[in-house]
Design a protein around this motif. Structure first.
Motif, PDB file in Angstrom:
ATOM      1  N   ARG A  35      -4.695   2.876 -10.595  1.00  0.00           N
ATOM      2  CA  ARG A  35      -5.368   1.771 -11.280  1.00  0.00           C
ATOM      3  C   ARG A  35      -4.782   1.664 -12.673  1.00  0.00           C
ATOM      4  O   ARG A  35      -4.063   2.573 -13.121  1.00  0.00           O
ATOM      5  N   GLN A  58      -3.385  -5.483  -6.636  1.00  0.00           N
ATOM      6  CA  GLN A  58      -3.137  -4.926  -5.308  1.00  0.00           C
ATOM      7  C   GLN A  58      -2.481  -5.961  -4.390  1.00  0.00           C
ATOM      8  O   GLN A  58      -2.925  -7.088  -4.285  1.00  0.00           O
ATOM      9  N   ALA A 102       0.831  -1.209   0.000  1.00  0.00           N
ATOM     10  CA  ALA A 102       0.000   0.000   0.000  1.00  0.00           C
ATOM     11  C   ALA A 102       0.865   1.258   0.000  1.00  0.00           C
ATOM     12  O   ALA A 102       0.596   2.210  -0.749  1.00  0.00           O
ATOM     13  N   PHE A 153      -1.837  -3.781 -12.399  1.00  0.00           N
ATOM     14  CA  PHE A 153      -1.904  -3.523 -10.970  1.00  0.00           C
ATOM     15  C   PHE A 153      -2.755  -4.600 -10.312  1.00  0.00           C
ATOM     16  O   PHE A 153      -3.959  -4.665 -10.518  1.00  0.00           O
TER      17      PHE A 153
END
Length: 147
Positions: free
Chosen positions: A47, A74, A20, A72
């Motif tokens: 994104r 996450q 993050a 991407f």
């Protein structure tokens, strides 16, 4: 000659935290030694398709380039490619668990310098590796002190 440099580090923080923080372009000037500023060209958050302009100081030169996020996932992988800038470059981050509360992060930079930059590619590869190693150490310090 192409540049292809991968550096990695183990950080004593959970993967979600490391991913993050490091995947957020707004944090980049805090842990990348050579990045002076970032400017979002598209709306936040990150994104696929996001475009972010970076201003850097590298090898005594001011560089301005725009990355576009092309992949991407996450907490697992982020891939950005230059959409504008001095030469084509791709930067990718990968994160994986490295034991309880620890994360292995790899940072890869690869590209094909053009023009004059092509002539100094071997030196540039060394400088990119040195810089990337320092950046990851700085990231580790920031995240482990914050724990």
């Amino acid at each position: 000659m192409a540049i292809d440099v991968t550096s990695s580090i183990e950080i004593s923080r959970p993967r979600a935290d490391v991913a993050a923080f490091s995947a957020d372009p707004d944090n980049v000037p805090r842990w990348y030694v050579n990045i002076i500023s970032v400017e979002w060209k598209t709306p936040r958050p990150s994104r696929v398709g996001s475009r972010i302009a970076f201003v850097a100081q590298f090898l005594g030169r001011r560089l301005v380039y725009t990355y576009e996020i092309v992949e991407f996932v996450q907490g697992e992988r982020l891939v950005m490619r230059t959409a504008e800038g001095p030469f084509p470059m791709e930067t990718s981050y990968t994160w994986r668990d490295a034991g309880e509360g620890r994360t292995h992060m790899a940072l890869r930079n690869r590209g094909a310098p053009t023009g004059f930059s092509r002539l100094v590619a071997p030196f540039m590869a060394w400088a990119v590796r040195r810089s990337t190693d320092r950046d990851l150490l700085r990231l580790k310090k920031i995240l482990e002190v914050a724990a």
